[in-house]
Design a protein around this motif. Structure first.
Motif, PDB file in Angstrom:
ATOM      1  N   HIS A   1       0.811  -1.222   0.000  1.00  0.00           N
ATOM      2  CA  HIS A   1       0.000   0.000   0.000  1.00  0.00           C
ATOM      3  C   HIS A   1       0.846   1.275   0.000  1.00  0.00           C
ATOM      4  CE1 HIS A   1      -3.362  -2.679   1.805  1.00  0.00           C
ATOM      5  NE2 HIS A   1      -3.320  -2.756   0.483  1.00  0.00           N
ATOM      6  N   HIS A   2       1.702   1.363  -0.973  1.00  0.00           N
ATOM      7  CA  HIS A   2       2.536   2.538  -1.231  1.00  0.00           C
ATOM      8  C   HIS A   2       1.721   3.531  -2.069  1.00  0.00           C
ATOM      9  CE1 HIS A   2       6.053   4.790  -2.713  1.00  0.00           C
ATOM     10  NE2 HIS A   2       5.525   4.676  -3.910  1.00  0.00           N
ATOM     11  N   VAL A   3       1.869   4.807  -1.814  1.00  0.00           N
ATOM     12  CA  VAL A   3       1.203   5.821  -2.635  1.00  0.00           C
ATOM     13  C   VAL A   3       2.191   6.269  -3.713  1.00  0.00           C
ATOM     14  CG1 VAL A   3       0.077   8.074  -2.681  1.00  0.00           C
ATOM     15  CG2 VAL A   3      -0.261   6.559  -0.717  1.00  0.00           C
ATOM     16  N   ASP A   4       1.817   6.062  -4.982  1.00  0.00           N
ATOM     17  CA  ASP A   4       2.726   6.389  -6.092  1.00  0.00           C
ATOM     18  C   ASP A   4       2.710   7.880  -6.422  1.00  0.00           C
ATOM     19  OD1 ASP A   4       0.491   6.883  -7.725  1.00  0.00           O
ATOM     20  OD2 ASP A   4       0.790   5.129  -8.995  1.00  0.00           O
ATOM     21  N   GLU A   5       3.471   8.253  -7.458  1.00  0.00           N
ATOM     22  CA  GLU A   5       3.617   9.656  -7.834  1.00  0.00           C
ATOM     23  C   GLU A   5       2.312  10.289  -8.303  1.00  0.00           C
ATOM     24  OE1 GLU A   5       4.594   7.051 -11.367  1.00  0.00           O
ATOM     25  OE2 GLU A   5       5.305   7.112  -9.294  1.00  0.00           O
ATOM     26  N   ASN A   6       1.323   9.467  -8.627  1.00  0.00           N
ATOM     27  CA  ASN A   6       0.019   9.984  -9.072  1.00  0.00           C
ATOM     28  C   ASN A   6      -1.019   9.971  -7.961  1.00  0.00           C
ATOM     29  OD1 ASN A   6       0.958  10.311 -11.776  1.00  0.00           O
ATOM     30  ND2 ASN A   6       0.720   8.115 -12.064  1.00  0.00           N
ATOM     31  N   GLY A   7      -0.594   9.629  -6.727  1.00  0.00           N
ATOM     32  CA  GLY A   7      -1.507   9.593  -5.601  1.00  0.00           C
ATOM     33  C   GLY A   7      -2.323   8.316  -5.512  1.00  0.00           C
ATOM     34  N   LYS A   8      -1.983   7.331  -6.322  1.00  0.00           N
ATOM     35  CA  LYS A   8      -2.713   6.061  -6.347  1.00  0.00           C
ATOM     36  C   LYS A   8      -2.043   5.066  -5.388  1.00  0.00           C
ATOM     37  CE  LYS A   8      -4.222   2.604  -9.685  1.00  0.00           C
ATOM     38  NZ  LYS A   8      -4.128   2.140 -11.066  1.00  0.00           N
ATOM     39  N   THR A   9      -2.850   4.335  -4.640  1.00  0.00           N
ATOM     40  CA  THR A   9      -2.311   3.328  -3.729  1.00  0.00           C
ATOM     41  C   THR A   9      -2.031   2.048  -4.510  1.00  0.00           C
ATOM     42  OG1 THR A   9      -3.482   4.260  -1.846  1.00  0.00           O
ATOM     43  CG2 THR A   9      -2.735   1.978  -1.640  1.00  0.00           C
ATOM     44  N   ILE A  10      -0.772   1.637  -4.458  1.00  0.00           N
ATOM     45  CA  ILE A  10      -0.338   0.405  -5.128  1.00  0.00           C
ATOM     46  C   ILE A  10       0.502  -0.383  -4.124  1.00  0.00           C
ATOM     47  CG2 ILE A  10      -0.306   1.495  -7.410  1.00  0.00           C
ATOM     48  CD1 ILE A  10       2.811   1.515  -7.159  1.00  0.00           C
ATOM     49  N   SER A  11       0.774  -1.602  -4.443  1.00  0.00           N
ATOM     50  CA  SER A  11       1.747  -2.384  -3.693  1.00  0.00           C
ATOM     51  C   SER A  11       2.813  -2.798  -4.686  1.00  0.00           C
ATOM     52  CB  SER A  11       1.084  -3.608  -3.064  1.00  0.00           C
ATOM     53  OG  SER A  11       0.146  -3.189  -2.088  1.00  0.00           O
ATOM     54  N   ARG A  12       4.043  -2.893  -4.186  1.00  0.00           N
ATOM     55  CA  ARG A  12       5.103  -3.211  -5.133  1.00  0.00           C
ATOM     56  C   ARG A  12       6.284  -3.870  -4.437  1.00  0.00           C
ATOM     57  NH1 ARG A  12       7.336   2.860  -6.714  1.00  0.00           N
ATOM     58  NH2 ARG A  12       8.204   3.349  -4.679  1.00  0.00           N
TER      59      ARG A  12
END
Length: 153
Positions: free
Chosen positions: A97-108
């Motif tokens: 649940h990282h927040v990417d550069e576009n403000g979207k929550t992703i996991s990576r």
């Protein structure tokens, strides 16, 4: 400083050069493959390579809009962590649940190369040397590990 068009052209030139460099490499299954736009066959699951003016990274990104499903996919990768680590030959960072550069929550699951710039052509060999073995290793992992993710198709 580059204009948006110039920056886009430089990035495109890098990815074209990288694509030509890696094109002769077959996948782990012996198939011809588009390494830059790697298809996992699972919706919301990507192998992503990115380079900008300060660093580069390669990552397994889980972008499902439902955080619960995102976490389930992430947990499945954790089950295969030993296999993944053996394939890539190094530890990567795991970010639920990282927040990417576009403000979207992703996991990576990500490996970063700091202090390089896609805009500095003298860094291109370092970038290629960073990306090539890792995307090939991810493909090697995926040729075995993909079957554990069939439920997410």
């Amino acid at each position: 400083m580059y204009s948006r068009d110039q920056a886009s052209q430089i990035k495109q030139a890098f990815w074209t050069a990288f694509g030509q460099y890696i094109a002769p490499q077959s996948s782990a299954d012996g198939l011809r493959i588009n390494w830059i736009n790697y298809k996992t066959g699972i919706k919301h699951l990507y192998f992503k390579m990115q380079a900008d003016k300060k660093s580069a990274f390669i990552a397994i990104e889980i972008t499902h809009p439902d955080p619960g499903i995102q976490e389930l996919v992430f947990e499945q990768f954790k089950e295969l962590k030993a296999v993944l680590t053996a394939s890539v030959g190094e530890e990567w960072d795991w970010e639920l649940h990282h927040v990417d550069e576009n403000g979207k929550t992703i996991s990576r699951i990500i490996k970063t190369l700091p202090n390089v710039s896609v805009f500095n052509q003298t860094d291109w060999p370092a970038l290629i040397s960073f990306f090539k073995p890792r995307i090939i290793a991810l493909d090697d992992f995926w040729s075995v590990g993909q079957y554990s993710f069939e439920v997410f198709k």
